[in-house]
Design a protein around this motif. Sequence first.
Motif, PDB file in Angstrom:
ATOM      1  N   ARG A  42       1.274  -1.341   0.421  1.00 40.84           N
ATOM      2  CA  ARG A  42       0.017   0.197   0.164  1.00 40.84           C
ATOM      3  C   ARG A  42       0.519   0.953  -0.069  1.00 40.84           C
ATOM      4  O   ARG A  42       1.945   1.442   0.151  1.00 40.84           O
ATOM      5  CB  ARG A  42      -1.030  -0.005   1.237  1.00 40.84           C
ATOM      6  CG  ARG A  42      -2.869  -0.671   0.918  1.00 40.84           C
ATOM      7  CD  ARG A  42      -3.096  -0.873   2.573  1.00 40.84           C
ATOM      8  NE  ARG A  42      -3.668   0.297   2.820  1.00 40.84           N
ATOM      9  CZ  ARG A  42      -4.684   1.038   1.906  1.00 40.84           C
ATOM     10  NH1 ARG A  42      -5.259   0.095   0.440  1.00 40.84           N
ATOM     11  NH2 ARG A  42      -4.989   2.523   2.036  1.00 40.84           N
ATOM     12  N   GLY A  45       1.864   8.276   2.044  1.00 43.19           N
ATOM     13  CA  GLY A  45       2.484   9.300   1.195  1.00 43.19           C
ATOM     14  C   GLY A  45       3.284  10.379   2.756  1.00 43.19           C
ATOM     15  O   GLY A  45       3.850   9.958   3.100  1.00 43.19           O
ATOM     16  N   HIS A  48       0.573  12.613   6.701  1.00 42.91           N
ATOM     17  CA  HIS A  48      -0.181  13.133   7.722  1.00 42.91           C
ATOM     18  C   HIS A  48      -1.348  12.690   8.276  1.00 42.91           C
ATOM     19  O   HIS A  48      -2.246  13.779   9.118  1.00 42.91           O
ATOM     20  CB  HIS A  48      -0.424  14.518   7.130  1.00 42.91           C
ATOM     21  CG  HIS A  48       0.926  15.139   7.510  1.00 42.91           C
ATOM     22  ND1 HIS A  48       1.873  15.514   6.385  1.00 42.91           N
ATOM     23  CD2 HIS A  48       1.070  16.266   8.073  1.00 42.91           C
ATOM     24  CE1 HIS A  48       2.473  16.139   6.466  1.00 42.91           C
ATOM     25  NE2 HIS A  48       2.496  16.987   7.432  1.00 42.91           N
ATOM     26  N   PHE A  50      -4.076  10.308  10.641  1.00 41.37           N
ATOM     27  CA  PHE A  50      -4.193  10.265  12.345  1.00 41.37           C
ATOM     28  C   PHE A  50      -4.340   8.754  12.522  1.00 41.37           C
ATOM     29  O   PHE A  50      -4.053   7.797  13.526  1.00 41.37           O
ATOM     30  CB  PHE A  50      -4.552  10.886  13.005  1.00 41.37           C
ATOM     31  CG  PHE A  50      -4.622  12.055  12.871  1.00 41.37           C
ATOM     32  CD1 PHE A  50      -3.552  12.831  14.132  1.00 41.37           C
ATOM     33  CD2 PHE A  50      -4.534  13.010  11.787  1.00 41.37           C
ATOM     34  CE1 PHE A  50      -3.295  14.013  13.978  1.00 41.37           C
ATOM     35  CE2 PHE A  50      -4.064  14.900  11.230  1.00 41.37           C
ATOM     36  CZ  PHE A  50      -3.500  15.087  13.117  1.00 41.37           C
ATOM     37  N   GLY A 105      -5.115  23.305   1.420  1.00 41.57           N
ATOM     38  CA  GLY A 105      -5.624  22.389   2.987  1.00 41.57           C
ATOM     39  C   GLY A 105      -5.356  23.063   4.476  1.00 41.57           C
ATOM     40  O   GLY A 105      -4.069  24.415   3.330  1.00 41.57           O
ATOM     41  N   SER A 106      -5.020  23.243   5.439  1.00 41.41           N
ATOM     42  CA  SER A 106      -4.463  23.770   6.117  1.00 41.41           C
ATOM     43  C   SER A 106      -2.609  23.787   5.828  1.00 41.41           C
ATOM     44  O   SER A 106      -2.819  24.708   6.581  1.00 41.41           O
ATOM     45  CB  SER A 106      -4.816  23.332   8.178  1.00 41.41           C
ATOM     46  OG  SER A 106      -4.980  22.276   7.839  1.00 41.41           O
ATOM     47  N   ALA A 117      -6.295  11.988  -1.962  1.00 40.66           N
ATOM     48  CA  ALA A 117      -6.975   9.986  -2.085  1.00 40.66           C
ATOM     49  C   ALA A 117      -8.182  10.158  -0.676  1.00 40.66           C
ATOM     50  O   ALA A 117      -9.052   9.486  -0.505  1.00 40.66           O
ATOM     51  CB  ALA A 117      -6.414   8.830  -1.819  1.00 40.66           C
ATOM     52  N   THR A 118      -7.953  11.728   0.556  1.00 45.55           N
ATOM     53  CA  THR A 118      -8.804  10.905   1.341  1.00 45.55           C
ATOM     54  C   THR A 118      -9.886  12.175   1.386  1.00 45.55           C
ATOM     55  O   THR A 118     -10.610  12.373   2.750  1.00 45.55           O
ATOM     56  CB  THR A 118      -8.174  11.158   2.646  1.00 45.55           C
ATOM     57  OG1 THR A 118      -7.164  12.496   2.302  1.00 45.55           O
ATOM     58  CG2 THR A 118      -7.192   9.923   3.094  1.00 45.55           C
ATOM     59  N   HIS A 162      -9.945   7.739  -3.325  1.00 47.32           N
ATOM     60  CA  HIS A 162      -9.477   6.156  -3.523  1.00 47.32           C
ATOM     61  C   HIS A 162      -8.894   5.131  -2.347  1.00 47.32           C
ATOM     62  O   HIS A 162      -8.953   4.493  -1.888  1.00 47.32           O
ATOM     63  CB  HIS A 162      -8.950   5.899  -5.451  1.00 47.32           C
ATOM     64  CG  HIS A 162      -7.184   6.139  -4.628  1.00 47.32           C
ATOM     65  ND1 HIS A 162      -5.772   6.254  -3.923  1.00 47.32           N
ATOM     66  CD2 HIS A 162      -6.660   7.146  -5.370  1.00 47.32           C
ATOM     67  CE1 HIS A 162      -4.941   6.850  -3.696  1.00 47.32           C
ATOM     68  NE2 HIS A 162      -5.344   8.114  -4.952  1.00 47.32           N
ATOM     69  N   GLY A 164      -6.613   5.090  -1.163  1.00 48.34           N
ATOM     70  CA  GLY A 164      -5.258   3.574  -2.037  1.00 48.34           C
ATOM     71  C   GLY A 164      -5.550   2.505  -2.198  1.00 48.34           C
ATOM     72  O   GLY A 164      -4.619   1.305  -2.284  1.00 48.34           O
ATOM     73  N   PRO A 168      -0.690   2.696  -6.048  1.00 48.54           N
ATOM     74  CA  PRO A 168      -0.152   3.359  -5.908  1.00 48.54           C
ATOM     75  C   PRO A 168      -0.386   4.816  -6.956  1.00 48.54           C
ATOM     76  O   PRO A 168      -0.774   3.612  -8.383  1.00 48.54           O
ATOM     77  CB  PRO A 168       1.435   3.368  -5.859  1.00 48.54           C
ATOM     78  CG  PRO A 168       0.994   1.340  -5.472  1.00 48.54           C
ATOM     79  CD  PRO A 168      -0.088   1.039  -6.298  1.00 48.54           C
ATOM     80  N   VAL A 169      -0.453   6.217  -6.859  1.00 41.32           N
ATOM     81  CA  VAL A 169      -0.849   6.893  -7.652  1.00 41.32           C
ATOM     82  C   VAL A 169       0.841   7.070  -8.342  1.00 41.32           C
ATOM     83  O   VAL A 169       1.198   7.792  -7.103  1.00 41.32           O
ATOM     84  CB  VAL A 169      -2.065   7.879  -7.391  1.00 41.32           C
ATOM     85  CG1 VAL A 169      -1.538   9.124  -8.560  1.00 41.32           C
ATOM     86  CG2 VAL A 169      -3.538   6.919  -7.199  1.00 41.32           C
ATOM     87  N   GLU A 294     -12.813  14.608  13.007  1.00 43.14           N
ATOM     88  CA  GLU A 294     -13.630  15.266  11.596  1.00 43.14           C
ATOM     89  C   GLU A 294     -14.674  14.654  11.474  1.00 43.14           C
ATOM     90  O   GLU A 294     -14.969  13.444  10.942  1.00 43.14           O
ATOM     91  CB  GLU A 294     -12.947  16.377  10.380  1.00 43.14           C
ATOM     92  CG  GLU A 294     -13.328  17.858  10.210  1.00 43.14           C
ATOM     93  CD  GLU A 294     -12.840  18.364   9.259  1.00 43.14           C
ATOM     94  OE1 GLU A 294     -11.548  17.192   8.395  1.00 43.14           O
ATOM     95  OE2 GLU A 294     -12.816  19.477   8.797  1.00 43.14           O
ATOM     96  N   ARG A 326     -15.434  25.060   8.798  1.00 42.41           N
ATOM     97  CA  ARG A 326     -14.979  25.289   7.145  1.00 42.41           C
ATOM     98  C   ARG A 326     -16.735  24.470   6.914  1.00 42.41           C
ATOM     99  O   ARG A 326     -17.508  23.777   6.925  1.00 42.41           O
ATOM    100  CB  ARG A 326     -13.659  24.660   6.675  1.00 42.41           C
ATOM    101  CG  ARG A 326     -12.449  24.801   7.821  1.00 42.41           C
ATOM    102  CD  ARG A 326     -11.541  24.693   6.629  1.00 42.41           C
ATOM    103  NE  ARG A 326     -11.235  23.570   7.911  1.00 42.41           N
ATOM    104  CZ  ARG A 326     -10.121  23.067   7.679  1.00 42.41           C
ATOM    105  NH1 ARG A 326      -9.430  22.866   7.053  1.00 42.41           N
ATOM    106  NH2 ARG A 326      -9.611  21.961   8.593  1.00 42.41           N
ATOM    107  N   LYS A 379      -8.907  11.062  10.027  1.00 39.48           N
ATOM    108  CA  LYS A 379      -8.859  11.161  10.686  1.00 39.48           C
ATOM    109  C   LYS A 379      -9.206  10.319  12.328  1.00 39.48           C
ATOM    110  O   LYS A 379      -9.820   9.140  11.317  1.00 39.48           O
ATOM    111  CB  LYS A 379      -9.426  12.307  11.259  1.00 39.48           C
ATOM    112  CG  LYS A 379      -8.676  13.543  10.815  1.00 39.48           C
ATOM    113  CD  LYS A 379      -9.277  14.978  10.501  1.00 39.48           C
ATOM    114  CE  LYS A 379      -8.582  16.163   9.484  1.00 39.48           C
ATOM    115  NZ  LYS A 379      -9.078  17.293   9.872  1.00 39.48           N
TER     116      LYS A 379
END
Length: 419
Positions: A42, A45, A48, A50, A105-106, A117-118, A162, A164, A168-169, A294, A326, A379
């Motif tokens: 798999r 990235g 990041h 969690f 993103g932040s 992907a997410t 997707h 993952g 793999p992309v 979230e 947001r 998350k």
Amino acid sequence: MTDRTPPGRTWAGTHEFRAAELLVPATIAEAQELVAARDRIRSLGTRHSFNDLADTPGSLLALTGIAPDVVIDTDARTVTVGAGTRYAVVASELAARGWALHNLGSLPHISVGGATATATHGSGDHNGNLSTAVRALEFIAPDGSLRAVRSGDADFAGSVVHLGALGPVTRVTLAIEPGYRARQDTYEGLTWDDLFDRLDVVTGAGYSVSVFTTWDTPTVGNIWVKERVGEASAPDMVPTLLSARRRAEKALSPTGEEADNTTEQGGAIGDWHERLPHFRIDATPSNGDEIQTEYLVDRAVAVDAIRAVRSIAGRVAPALLVTELRTVAADELWLSTAYGRDSLCIHFTWRNLPDAVAAAIVEVERVLAPFDPRPHWGKLFAMPIGASFPRLGDFRELVARTDPAGKFRGPYLERVLRV
Ligand SMILES: Cc1cc2nc3c(=O)[nH]c(=O)nc-3n(C[C@H](O)[C@H](O)[C@H](O)COP(=O)(O)OP(=O)(O)OC[C@H]3O[C@@H](n4cnc5c(N)ncnc54)[C@H](O)[C@@H]3O)c2cc1C
């Protein structure tokens, strides 16, 4: 040459990967060979997320060692990059050449492949999440061959978010637009009544708006308003936003403290990529020692959902660092958390107290249950995924078709998606 190491942990240390090895190839050809030769593999990235989303009992494959190779097509208005490239790299290259992405993103530290992907999102009533900018993807198939999926293809809407599961992309193509300038202003002192009565005014106060709160304070908290501005003009933002007043000072952290890791505030105009993220690329983003959760709900029930969480303020407060509210525009990507509905995102940055956080998550999910919440895939959450993703059945079929032997599946996908 491929680098091989133990897989280590997520960025925040919230999950220790159980994979046998982490492979970091230097070229796409090397990545193809590794995929062909492994039974279970798999992608990872920039770590990041969690939870155990990326994990596998086999090998982890990070494409972060492959050159970004940023290719801008000005006629098609797209940029194509290596999937392991961080947004900061793509954004700087685009800005230098007069182009921009619609949103960020932040933090700019995350990889394009992992974020899209997410369904990673920024904010803005009219802004789709980062995955909605995807125009094409190049996957490595289980036999190691390359497989392209482009906008307009039958499988496209199912293939962008997707997790993952489709392999793999290697390369991602994103929509771009002419570069723009932006400013960031912060407001404080909004009453809860104003938030409940005029939520649309608050979230519509700029191109991208974030409302920070700890739920238990007399007024809501800090509001960060990011606004696009014309090249020559520097209009002053209104000094008040309903009951909130604009702060003249710069650099507040999301928790409202003085901070030096945030992007410029106080109205100074800058390039889009230096205002849209909360955090600067050259600094450690966020708290670091934290856990995140979230949920996205339909805008139609947003106020009631916010009221519901506020009703348990006392129970979430001990574990909470800060909540961020947001908005994200609806899209048609099957596993997107904004699939088919304009959404309010209710985010929690928790203290690194796993037991207290687990208890708080149960409470939050209990009060949000009537509002059909969709958890952020990357998350922490405890709720089952069911009818809230109406195309989940189609996605399972897509996974079965593209990866019949389950090479790209892992414990999270089997547990949460039941693929
Ligand atoms: C401090 C902080 C702030 C954050 N802010 C936001 C925010 O503003 N908005 C938001 O929505 N989320 C936010 N997140 C969550 C984060 O954006 C997502 O978890 C995102 O997926 C992380 O990207 P990554 O590159 O680290 O991917 P990883 O966490 O490494 O992987 C995520 C998923 O993508 C897959 N993947 C990664 N690369 C590839 C590839 N090349 N090919 C195929 N699959 C791949 C993995 O298998 C896994 O399923 C934040 C996280 C942190 C730590």
